[in-house]
Design a protein around this motif. Structure first.
Motif, PDB file in Angstrom:
ATOM      1  N   THR A  30      45.173  34.398  29.055  1.00 11.49           N
ATOM      2  CA  THR A  30      43.950  33.595  29.007  1.00 11.49           C
ATOM      3  C   THR A  30      42.831  34.239  29.811  1.00 11.49           C
ATOM      4  O   THR A  30      41.725  34.462  29.311  1.00 11.49           O
ATOM      5  N   LEU A  31      43.091  34.556  31.080  1.00 13.26           N
ATOM      6  CA  LEU A  31      42.054  35.119  31.946  1.00 13.26           C
ATOM      7  C   LEU A  31      41.667  36.525  31.501  1.00 13.26           C
ATOM      8  O   LEU A  31      40.480  36.869  31.475  1.00 13.26           O
ATOM      9  N   SER A  32      42.653  37.345  31.156  1.00 13.97           N
ATOM     10  CA  SER A  32      42.349  38.730  30.782  1.00 13.97           C
ATOM     11  C   SER A  32      41.518  38.797  29.505  1.00 13.97           C
ATOM     12  O   SER A  32      40.601  39.609  29.394  1.00 13.97           O
ATOM     13  N   MET A  33      41.808  37.916  28.530  1.00 12.58           N
ATOM     14  CA  MET A  33      41.064  37.944  27.273  1.00 12.58           C
ATOM     15  C   MET A  33      39.696  37.298  27.409  1.00 12.58           C
ATOM     16  O   MET A  33      38.711  37.776  26.841  1.00 12.58           O
ATOM     17  N   SER A  34      39.609  36.198  28.149  1.00 13.46           N
ATOM     18  CA  SER A  34      38.342  35.470  28.244  1.00 13.46           C
ATOM     19  C   SER A  34      37.340  36.169  29.158  1.00 13.46           C
ATOM     20  O   SER A  34      36.131  35.932  29.032  1.00 13.46           O
ATOM     21  N   VAL A  35      37.817  37.031  30.053  1.00 17.31           N
ATOM     22  CA  VAL A  35      36.913  37.733  30.970  1.00 17.31           C
ATOM     23  C   VAL A  35      36.861  39.216  30.628  1.00 17.31           C
ATOM     24  O   VAL A  35      35.840  39.728  30.160  1.00 17.31           O
ATOM     25  N   TRP A  36      37.965  39.913  30.846  1.00 19.75           N
ATOM     26  CA  TRP A  36      37.946  41.373  30.714  1.00 19.75           C
ATOM     27  C   TRP A  36      37.748  41.817  29.266  1.00 19.75           C
ATOM     28  O   TRP A  36      36.931  42.705  28.998  1.00 19.75           O
TER      29      TRP A  36
END
Length: 237
Positions: A30-36
């Motif tokens: 979730t965090l890696s796709m939505s940010v990075w």
């Protein structure tokens, strides 16, 4: 879009989100796709746009990338409605689409600032992202909790008729979105988080009558169907 997205993100993106599954995958996909991944996509789109249109400034190219890269769960569901997407992949895409708004919004604001002033600051970019992202989530949690408490107060005061509760529920995402935009944080993140809090508190809200619950769910389904139809038409379905 304010009318459509705020309601749909509150209901489908928030109330129907599995909070346990969200927390389980938060630090990973979730965090890696939505940010990075969102940031990398914006950079790639900006550089490719600059390559095809050399006369376009780099700031405008990145602004274009910031506009078209972030999607929301409503658009994801509408686009993939006729496709056989594996359920785990679909869940990942929907979770990512709930939080990538902040990435696009921050890059968009930085692009506008760089275009107007010719100034760019990494420190400003990081602090702006933390404010937009974290502020949207924090405000959503606070306003979502307040909305649940007010509804419980209405139930105790015997103001729990469908003619009161249904308009109150439908107006909640508008208020949350407007408050977030006024404070300069992500309205979509605030609405999604408020919806998650509201859905998490469903067991508490079940103190109301079964008739009210059925009427409320039917109203949400009707509104969601109408707005999803509008989104489908806007997307060229």
């Amino acid at each position: 879009m304010f009318v459509i997205i705020s309601v749909l993100m509150f209901n489908e993106g928030g109330q129907h989100t599995n909070i346990r599954r969200l927390f389980k995958h938060w630090g990973g996909s979730t965090l890696s796709m939505s940010v990075w991944l969102a940031l990398v996509t914006i950079i790639v789109v900006g550089l490719v746009t600059k390559w095809f249109l050399p006369t376009l400034s780099l700031s405008l190219a990145f602004i274009l990338g910031a506009i078209i890269t972030p999607t929301d769960s409503v658009a994801v569901s509408s686009i993939t409605s006729d496709l056989k997407v594996p359920r785990p992949v679909m869940n990942t895409l929907e979770r990512e689409s709930l939080f990538n708004d902040a990435s696009g919004l921050v890059v968009f604001n930085l692009g506008i600032t760089a275009l107007v002033t010719g100034y760019f600051s990494i420190l400003h970019a990081v602090t702006d992202f933390l404010y937009v992202f974290g502020g949207g989530i924090l405000l959503g949690v606070i306003l979502g909790w307040i909305a649940v408490r007010i509804r419980l107060w209405m139930i105790r005061q015997r103001l729990s008729g469908p003619q009161v509760i249904i308009p109150y529920n439908l107006l909640t995402p508008f208020f949350v979105y407007f408050a977030a935009e006024m404070l300069g944080v992500s309205g979509i993140l605030a609405v999604v988080t408020a919806g998650i809090v509201h859905g998490w508190q469903q067991n508490v809200l079940k103190l109301s009558s079964s008739r009210l619950q059925i009427t409320t769910n039917s109203a949400w389904k009707l509104i969601s169907s109408i707005l999803n139809g509008i989104v489908f038409v806007l997307l060229g379905g």
